[in-house]
Design a protein around this motif. Structure first.
Motif, PDB file in Angstrom:
ATOM      1  N   ALA A 128      69.043  30.088  35.193  1.00 24.79           N
ATOM      2  CA  ALA A 128      68.647  30.768  36.474  1.00 24.79           C
ATOM      3  C   ALA A 128      67.161  30.813  36.248  1.00 24.79           C
ATOM      4  O   ALA A 128      66.159  30.427  37.096  1.00 24.79           O
ATOM      5  N   ASP A 129      66.853  31.354  35.244  1.00 23.01           N
ATOM      6  CA  ASP A 129      65.182  31.187  34.781  1.00 23.01           C
ATOM      7  C   ASP A 129      64.325  29.834  34.975  1.00 23.01           C
ATOM      8  O   ASP A 129      63.435  29.785  35.126  1.00 23.01           O
ATOM      9  N   ALA A 130      65.085  29.041  34.295  1.00 29.50           N
ATOM     10  CA  ALA A 130      64.764  27.380  34.406  1.00 29.50           C
ATOM     11  C   ALA A 130      64.586  27.045  35.453  1.00 29.50           C
ATOM     12  O   ALA A 130      63.645  26.159  35.512  1.00 29.50           O
ATOM     13  N   VAL A 131      65.087  27.342  36.394  1.00 27.59           N
ATOM     14  CA  VAL A 131      65.047  26.596  37.912  1.00 27.59           C
ATOM     15  C   VAL A 131      64.332  27.435  38.766  1.00 27.59           C
ATOM     16  O   VAL A 131      64.156  27.176  39.882  1.00 27.59           O
ATOM     17  N   ALA A 132      63.741  28.862  38.075  1.00 25.47           N
ATOM     18  CA  ALA A 132      62.863  29.492  39.185  1.00 25.47           C
ATOM     19  C   ALA A 132      61.550  28.950  39.163  1.00 25.47           C
ATOM     20  O   ALA A 132      61.022  27.943  38.499  1.00 25.47           O
ATOM     21  N   PRO A 133      60.949  29.205  40.220  1.00 25.37           N
ATOM     22  CA  PRO A 133      59.503  28.585  40.595  1.00 25.37           C
ATOM     23  C   PRO A 133      58.540  29.018  39.437  1.00 25.37           C
ATOM     24  O   PRO A 133      58.601  30.112  38.931  1.00 25.37           O
ATOM     25  N   VAL A 134      57.724  28.281  39.271  1.00 24.15           N
ATOM     26  CA  VAL A 134      56.405  28.366  38.104  1.00 24.15           C
ATOM     27  C   VAL A 134      55.492  29.077  39.231  1.00 24.15           C
ATOM     28  O   VAL A 134      54.861  28.512  39.926  1.00 24.15           O
ATOM     29  N   LEU A 135      55.152  30.509  38.779  1.00 26.69           N
ATOM     30  CA  LEU A 135      54.066  31.235  39.594  1.00 26.69           C
ATOM     31  C   LEU A 135      52.686  30.986  38.932  1.00 26.69           C
ATOM     32  O   LEU A 135      52.618  32.186  37.706  1.00 26.69           O
TER      33      LEU A 135
END
Length: 487
Positions: free
Chosen positions: A138-145
Motif C-alpha cells: 500500500a505504501d509502494a502504490v501511494a502517491p509521491v508527494l
C-alpha cells in the motif's frame, strides 16, 4: 482438444518453517518486532499513531540506526509496520491529554500479534508477514508527494483529486509487474533464481506484444515506469520480498528530462536488477491466490485423489510433474495407488489421452508392485495397450499380443496425448513417422479407429509428417474420419 491447463507453471516453495525464518529475518519486520518489544507505558504517539518527535531518538537507538534523518525515517517505517501488523497497539490521545508541545498524544503497548513471533506456528508467522507485505504494498502504490504545499487545501487537508494518481491503476500496475516477475521466475527457460533487468520488466508492462520497434512515446513510458518501479522496489526490499540492485544514480535524469533506456547488454545492470526471494515467491503467490489466479505449487496435489493428480499435472513441465507424482506416491500403498491411477486414466473426454500418458509415467515410479493392477486391465479397450507397453518395458515375456484394433487405438491415443502436452516438435515428428513406418497401411486402418480424437490426430499428422505423400494420405484419412463421425 487441449485439456484445461493451469494458468501458471507450478512453483517450488520452501517449507513453511524455513519461510517463516526468512520472514522474521526481513529487516523491516525484524525492526518492527524490536520496537514492539521496546514500546511501553511511556511510549508516546500522536493522534495518528505515529511516534512523537521526542520518541524518535530512542527508537533509533533501539534499532542501532544512525542518529540522523535517514535513521529517523527508518525507525518511523518500522513503527508504522508494527502498528499495521498488530505488533503494537496504540491508544489515541484524548483531547485533554497533551504532550509538551501542546498536541494531543496517546500511548502504545505491545499488541496481541507480538506473541506470534515467539509462540506462533510457521503459518502464523507467515500470516503476520503477509499483513506486513500488504502494508508495504500500500505504501509502494501511494502517491509521491514532492511538494505538500501545492496539494494541501485551506482546511489543512490533502487534496487527493489534485494529484495525477489513481489508486486502482497504481495497484493493478504493481500487481502486474510482480505477476510478470513471478512468471519469469517459475517458467522453464526463464531466469529462474537469477535477477531480471528493470528495463525488461517495465517494458513487459508498457510495450504492446505486437509492437516491433518501440516508438519514442512508448520508450518514454518505459523510462517513467522504470523510475516508479525503482522507488517501489526500494520500499519492497526491506520486507524481504525482493533482492534489488537500484538504478545507478549517475543515470538519473535531470529535472524535466527522461532517462534514456540502455543501449547495450553491458549497460543493463546499471538500470536496476531485481529478483523475487523465496519468501517473495510465497508472498506474490498468496496475493494471486487471493485474487482468484490459478497459481499451483509442487506438492499441492499430494493429498488429492488420483483423478486430481492426473488432471492437475497436465500443464506441468516434465521435472515438476515427476516431482509432484513422487510426492503423491509417498506414503501410499503401491498396489492401491496403481489401481487408483488406472481407474482415473479412463475416459473419452478431451483430457483423457494426456491422463493416460501421465498414468503410464507415474506407474513407472511405482515399480514392480504395480504389476498385478496393470495385468488386471490387459483386456480393457482404453488401458490394455498402456498395460502392454508398461509390462514390456519391465521385461515381461508372457504378455499376450494385442488385437490390431488396440494397436491403432493406442497409436491415436499416444499422439493425441503428445499433441496436448505441447512437447518437442521434432520428437513428435519422429513418433509419427516411426508409427507410420512400422505399420503398412497405417492410415487406411487409422481413420476407422473409434477414438474421439481420431480426426484431429490425423489432421495433425498431415501437418507434421515430413514425407509429402504420407502427409497427403494422413489428410485424406482425416477427411474420411470426419465424414464417418459426421463432424
Amino acid at each position: 482438444m487441449s485439456a484445461e491447463h493451469p494458468t501458471l507453471p507450478p512453483v517450488r516453495l520452501r517449507a513453511d518453517a524455513e519461510l517463516a525464518r526468512d520472514a522474521l529475518a526481513a529487516p523491516l519486520l525484524a525492526n518492527a518486532v524490536r520496537l514492539a518489544r521496546w514500546a511501553g507505558p511511556d511510549t508516546r504517539v500522536d493522534a495518528g499513531g505515529e511516534l512523537v518527535d521526542e520518541q524518535l531518538p530512542a527508537a533509533v537507538a533501539v534499532l542501532g540506526l544512525t542518529d540522523d534523518e535517514d535513521g529517523e525515517l527508518s525507525a518511523g517505517d518500522a513503527w508504522r509496520l508494527a502498528v499495521d501488523t498488530g505488533l503494537v497497539d496504540v491508544e489515541d490521545g484524548e483531547e485533554d491529554e497533551e504532550d509538551e508541545a501542546g498536541d494531543a498524544s496517546g500511548r502504545a503497548s505491545a499488541g496481541d500479534n507480538l506473541a506470534v513471533v515467539t509462540a506462533g506456528s510457521p503459518q502464523d508467522v507467515l500470516a503476520l508477514w503477509l499483513d506486513g507485505f500488504d502494508a508495504v504494498f500500500a505504501d509502494a502504490v501511494a502517491p509521491v508527494l514532492d511538494d505538500l504545499d501545492e496539494i494541501v487545501g485551506e482546511d489543512g487537508e490533502i487534496d487527493i483529486e489534485s494529484l495525477d494518481w489513481d489508486p486502482e491503476i497504481e495497484a493493478e500496475f504493481l500487481e502486474g509487474v510482480l505477476g510478470n516477475l513471478y512468471l519469469l521466475t517459475v517458467s522453464e527457460g526463464g531466469p529462474g533464481e537469477g535477477p531480471v533487468p528493470l528495463p525488461a520488466l517495465a517494458a513487459s508492462m508498457v510495450v504492446p506484444d505486437d509492437m516491433g520497434e518501440p516508438t519514442d512515446d512508448v520508450l518514454e513510458q518505459v523510462s517513467d515506469a522504470m523510475m516508479r518501479l525503482d522507488e517501489q522496489f526500494r520500499l519492497l526490499e526491506p520486507i524481504g520480498l525482493v533482492e534489488y540492485q537500484p538504478v545507478d544514480e549517475a543515470l538519473m535524469a535531470e529535472e524535466g528530462e527522461e532517462p534514456a533506456p540502455p543501449i547495450d547488454d553491458e549497460d543493463v545492470t546499471r538500470y536496476g536488477m531485481v529478483r523475487l526471494t523465496e519468501l517473495g515467491l510465497y508472498g506474490v503467490r498468496a496475493r494471486m491466490l487471493e485474487a482468484g489466479v490459478d497459481a499451483p505449487a509442487v506438492g499441492d496435489l499430494a493429498d488429492k485423489g488420483a483423478d486430481a493428480l492426473l488432471d492437475g499435472i497436465s500443464g506441468y513441465p516434465e521435472a515438476a510433474a515427476r516431482e509432484e507424482t513422487a510426492a503423491w506416491l509417498t506414503g501410499r500403498d503401491p498396489l492401491t495407488a496403481a489401481r487408483e491411477l488406472l481407474h482415473a486414466a479412463r475416459g473419452s473426454d478431451a483430457g483423457s489421452p494426456l491422463r493416460r500418458l501421465h498414468c503410464q509415467q507415474t506407474l513407472s515410479l511405482v515399480g514392480a508392485e504395480a504389476e498385478p493392477a496393470v495385468r488386471e486391465v490387459l483386456d480393457d479397450a482404453e488401458l490394455g495397450g498402456l498395460a502392454r507397453v508398461w509390462l514390456a518395458e519391465r521385461g515381461a515375456t508372457d504378455v499376450p499380443a494385442p488385437p490390431e484394433s488396440m494397436i491403432f487405438w493406442l497409436a491415436i491415443d499416444t499422439i493425441a496425448a503428445q499433441l496436448d502436452a505441447d512437447g518437442d516438435l521434432e520428437e513428435l515428428q519422429e513418433l509419427i513417422e516411426g508409427l507410420t513406418g512400422r505399420h503398412s497401411g497405417f492410415f487406411e486402418a487409422a481413420w476407422r479407429v473409434e477414438h474421439p480424437a481420431t480426426a484431429e490426430v490425423l489432421e495433425a499428422m498431415g501437418r507434421l509428417h515430413r514425407d509429402k505423400s504420407a502427409a497427403k494420405e494422413a489428410r485424406k484419412a482425416a477427411f474420411k474420419a470426419r465424414s464417418r463421425s459426421g463432424s
